[in-house]
Design an enzyme around this catalytic site. Structure first.
Site, PDB file in Angstrom:
ATOM      1  NE  ARG A  21      24.271  19.229  48.806  1.00 36.89           N
ATOM      2  CZ  ARG A  21      25.137  18.233  48.891  1.00 36.89           C
ATOM      3  NH1 ARG A  21      25.119  17.416  49.935  1.00 36.89           N
ATOM      4  NH2 ARG A  21      26.039  18.035  47.949  1.00 36.89           N
ATOM      5  CD  GLN A  81      32.052  24.600  33.802  1.00 40.73           C
ATOM      6  OE1 GLN A  81      32.435  24.781  34.946  1.00 40.73           O
ATOM      7  NE2 GLN A  81      31.471  23.483  33.399  1.00 40.73           N
ATOM      8  N   GLY A  86      29.722  20.254  33.935  1.00 40.33           N
ATOM      9  CA  GLY A  86      30.559  19.123  34.321  1.00 40.33           C
ATOM     10  C   GLY A  86      32.001  19.489  34.578  1.00 40.33           C
ATOM     11  CE1 TYR A 112      36.831  18.638  41.762  1.00 37.82           C
ATOM     12  CE2 TYR A 112      35.795  17.708  43.716  1.00 37.82           C
ATOM     13  CZ  TYR A 112      36.090  17.639  42.365  1.00 37.82           C
ATOM     14  OH  TYR A 112      35.646  16.578  41.636  1.00 37.82           O
TER      15      TYR A 112
HETATM   16  C1  UD1 Z   1      32.902  14.933  41.555  1.00 40.93           C
HETATM   17  C2  UD1 Z   1      33.464  13.731  40.830  1.00 40.93           C
HETATM   18  C3  UD1 Z   1      33.342  12.508  41.727  1.00 40.93           C
HETATM   19  C4  UD1 Z   1      34.063  12.747  43.043  1.00 40.93           C
HETATM   20  C5  UD1 Z   1      33.548  14.002  43.697  1.00 40.93           C
HETATM   21  C6  UD1 Z   1      34.366  14.342  44.916  1.00 40.93           C
HETATM   22  C7  UD1 Z   1      33.089  14.111  38.484  1.00 40.93           C
HETATM   23  C8  UD1 Z   1      32.251  13.789  37.305  1.00 40.93           C
HETATM   24  N1  UD1 Z   1      32.747  13.543  39.598  1.00 40.93           N
HETATM   25  O1  UD1 Z   1      31.573  14.691  41.873  1.00 40.93           O
HETATM   26  O2  UD1 Z   1      33.904  11.386  41.090  1.00 40.93           O
HETATM   27  O3  UD1 Z   1      33.886  11.641  43.918  1.00 40.93           O
HETATM   28  O4  UD1 Z   1      33.635  15.122  42.766  1.00 40.93           O
HETATM   29  O5  UD1 Z   1      33.791  15.398  45.595  1.00 40.93           O
HETATM   30  O6  UD1 Z   1      34.043  14.860  38.364  1.00 40.93           O
HETATM   31  N2  UD1 Z   1      32.521  22.125  39.144  1.00 40.93           N
HETATM   32  C9  UD1 Z   1      32.800  23.044  38.158  1.00 40.93           C
HETATM   33  N3  UD1 Z   1      32.059  23.017  37.028  1.00 40.93           N
HETATM   34  C10 UD1 Z   1      31.063  22.121  36.844  1.00 40.93           C
HETATM   35  C11 UD1 Z   1      30.801  21.175  37.864  1.00 40.93           C
HETATM   36  C12 UD1 Z   1      31.556  21.203  38.993  1.00 40.93           C
HETATM   37  O7  UD1 Z   1      33.689  23.890  38.304  1.00 40.93           O
HETATM   38  O8  UD1 Z   1      30.424  22.163  35.789  1.00 40.93           O
HETATM   39  C13 UD1 Z   1      33.321  22.168  40.370  1.00 40.93           C
HETATM   40  C14 UD1 Z   1      32.484  22.430  41.606  1.00 40.93           C
HETATM   41  O9  UD1 Z   1      32.448  23.814  41.911  1.00 40.93           O
HETATM   42  C15 UD1 Z   1      33.228  21.653  42.663  1.00 40.93           C
HETATM   43  C16 UD1 Z   1      33.870  20.506  41.901  1.00 40.93           C
HETATM   44  O10 UD1 Z   1      33.892  20.902  40.546  1.00 40.93           O
HETATM   45  O11 UD1 Z   1      34.256  22.402  43.256  1.00 40.93           O
HETATM   46  C17 UD1 Z   1      33.104  19.202  42.062  1.00 40.93           C
HETATM   47  O12 UD1 Z   1      31.773  19.369  41.687  1.00 40.93           O
HETATM   48  P1  UD1 Z   1      30.633  18.565  42.441  1.00 40.93           P
HETATM   49  O13 UD1 Z   1      29.367  18.755  41.677  1.00 40.93           O
HETATM   50  O14 UD1 Z   1      30.656  18.886  43.857  1.00 40.93           O
HETATM   51  O15 UD1 Z   1      31.156  17.080  42.343  1.00 40.93           O
HETATM   52  P2  UD1 Z   1      30.425  15.830  41.753  1.00 40.93           P
HETATM   53  O16 UD1 Z   1      30.125  16.093  40.311  1.00 40.93           O
HETATM   54  O17 UD1 Z   1      29.340  15.467  42.637  1.00 40.93           O
END
Ligand code: UD1
Ligand code: MG
Length: 499
Positions: A21, A81, A86, A112
């Site tokens: 985004r 990763q 996830g 994060y």
């Molecule tokens: C996640 C949480 C959600 C929380 C939200 C807060 C989970 C399943 N859900 O949501 O409960 O309210 O964050 O913002 O954890 N990332 C990785 N590898 C991945 C996926 C994500 O490193 O495979 C990192 C992203 O770069 C980011 C963070 O994890 O910094 C969160 O990922 P994002 O997709 O933004 O969060 P949600 O899954 O929407």
């Protein structure tokens, strides 16, 4: 937290996501607020709680992110990763990498890379609560007006945290919950390790959810709890440029406020922008529209602004910097710069010196008390102490191929519009006449003049511009000199002393 305090076993910073985004060729977490990338802020917060190990999980644009992170924090362990998506998978690969040397025990914190306002203080509070309560998992939560999109905190009747439900997996009733998961947690290492082996991708998004660890930890008999923060900014991520700018403005508001608390006068906080890396002394005054970036420092009693942007500039005690654009420069104590001055890298202005209006400087060292007051350029030069450079002086440092140095001594006085054709040296106490073009070295104490002698062509204007205002006034002036009546005895030319 002081350096000697032992922090958690590890902090794992998640940063594998794509950040689509943002609509940018630059990876999301490399976008800057407050003079530092978002991931830079995340690393500082993580480091400030003194973890034994710090890991960062990458995937999207991994090389650019890894290079950036290693430059900021060479000790950070970069973990890749794989294709399994996830947050659960991200933590699992990080834990495996950190366990490789010796299996971690104690507290593992997860944060994060795109949550830049999180502070070390809040992270320490999370860890302290987690350890004091001997929890299996402690999650940082916030209560929002609009919780849409976030994972919701599930609590039992008695308030005990029982788990987290992702928005996409939640029921109608669960959608009304306003307490959200920030994504920041403290885990017991062995609980985390065991629970992750049981996390599946069996959910609405087909991802390994880290959030599943809470329920699994409880099933295994562990205590799960939450730290609720009232400061929603600290758990807010930037997903697009609108959020990036809102977070940037809020970060700046906090930085400016903390400097005011520390004794800095900020006349207009809303137009004053200070990077988190800038350092200011007590009794500094910042006037409206001032921007201080990078490694800029401002010493006591200095006044900066209005309308001034300084990047990597050191401003000395009591100096004044007005309407100036400067970078990579040092301004001595009691010196003055501006208005409308352009300081380029390598400018060093000595104590009580002056670089005045409409001056550009670059790679120049100016000694104590020397003044370059108006209209000019000084580049690749060295100027001694108590020298006065006249109006409109220029160092001609570039011969079209190479740059050359100008060396000007102490106590020098140069006439207006002097040009120094480098390489050239001017000795101590030398003078130059107005309009001099200095091509040869000037010895100490010499007066350098280089223009041809002035010649006056008498009557030229009346002869060549007849009938003009100039010609009429010139004629009248000449006539009055010739008329005895108007040539009164008050004229010095006719008095005894005047002869
Ligand atoms: C996640 C949480 C959600 C929380 C939200 C807060 C989970 C399943 N859900 O949501 O409960 O309210 O964050 O913002 O954890 N990332 C990785 N590898 C991945 C996926 C994500 O490193 O495979 C990192 C992203 O770069 C980011 C963070 O994890 O910094 C969160 O990922 P994002 O997709 O933004 O969060 P949600 O899954 O929407
Ligand atoms: Mg996601």
């Amino acid at each position: 937290m002081s350096p000697e305090t032992t922090g958690p076993a590890a902090v794992i910073v998640l940063a594998a996501g794509a950040g689509t985004r943002m609509k940018s060729r630059t990876p999301k977490i490399l976008h800057e607020i407050g003079g530092l990338s978002m991931v830079g802020h995340a690393l500082l917060a993580a480091r400030s709680i003194n973890p034994l190990k710090l890991a960062l999980v990458v995937r999207h644009e991994r090389d650019r992110v890894a290079e950036h992170v290693s430059a900021l924090d060479p000790e950070a362990v970069i973990v890749d990763q794989d294709e399994i998506p996830g947050t659960g998978r991200a933590v699992e690969v990080a834990l495996k990498a950190l366990d490789a040397e010796a299996e971690l025990t104690g507290t593992v914190v997860v944060t994060y890379g795109d949550v830049p306002l999180l502070t070390g203080e809040l992270l320490s509070e999370l860890v302290a609560t987690h350890e004091a309560q001997a929890n299996a998992v402690t999650v940082l939560t916030a209560v929002l007006d609009d919780a849409s999109g976030y994972g919701r905190i599930l609590r039992a009747e008695d308030g005990t945290v029982t788990g987290i439900r992702e928005h996409k997996d939640a029921s109608e009733a669960e959608h009304t919950i306003l307490e959200v998961n920030s994504g920041i947690y403290a885990f017991d290492a062995s609980v985390l390790r065991n629970a992750l082996t049981q996390v599946t991708t069996d959910n609405a998004q087909g991802e390994m959810y880290l959030t599943d660890v809470l329920g699994l930890a409880r099933d295994a008999g562990g205590r799960v709890a939450a730290v609720v923060t009232q400061d929603r900014w600290q758990v807010e991520g930037a997903n697009d440029r609108i959020q990036l700018s809102a977070l940037g403005a809020e970060l700046n508001r906090r930085i400016v406020e903390s400097w005011m608390r520390a004794g800095v006068t900020v006349v207009d906080p809303s137009t004053t922008w200070i990077d988190s890396t800038v350092r200011l002394d007590e009794d500094v005054r910042l006037l409206p529209n001032t921007q201080l970036h990078g490694s800029t420092t401002v010493a006591r009693d200095a006044v900066v602004g209005p309308d001034t942007t300084l990047t990597d500039v050191n401003v000395g005690e009591g100096a004044k910097v007005t309407r100036t654009h400067g970078s990579g420069s040092r301004i001595g104590a009691g010196a003055s710069v501006g208005p409308f001055t352009y300081l380029r890298p390598g400018t060093v202005l000595g104590e009580t010196g002056k670089i005045g209006a409409f001056y550009e400087t670059k790679n120049v060292t100016i000694g104590r008390g020397s003044k370059l007051s108006h209209l000019g350029y000084a580049g690749d030069a060295e100027i001694g102490e108590d020298t006065n450079i006249g109006c409109g002086n220029i160092t001609a440092n570039y011969d079209g191929e190479k740059k050359h140095r100008t060396v000007i001594g102490s106590g020098v006085r140069t006439g207006s519009n002097t040009v120094f054709v480098a390489p050239v040296t001017v000795g101590d106490g030398a003078y130059s006449g107005a309009g001099a073009v200095i091509r040869k070295d000037v010895p100490a104490g010499a007066l350098a003049v280089s223009l041809a002698a002035q010649r006056n062509a008498e009557g030229w204007v009346q002869a060549n511009r007849p009938g003009t205002v100039s010609a009429k006034l010139a004629q009248a002036a000449q006539d009055s000199l010739l008329t005895p009546a108007s040539n009164s005895s008050q004229s010095p030319a006719t008095t005894e002393e005047g002869k």
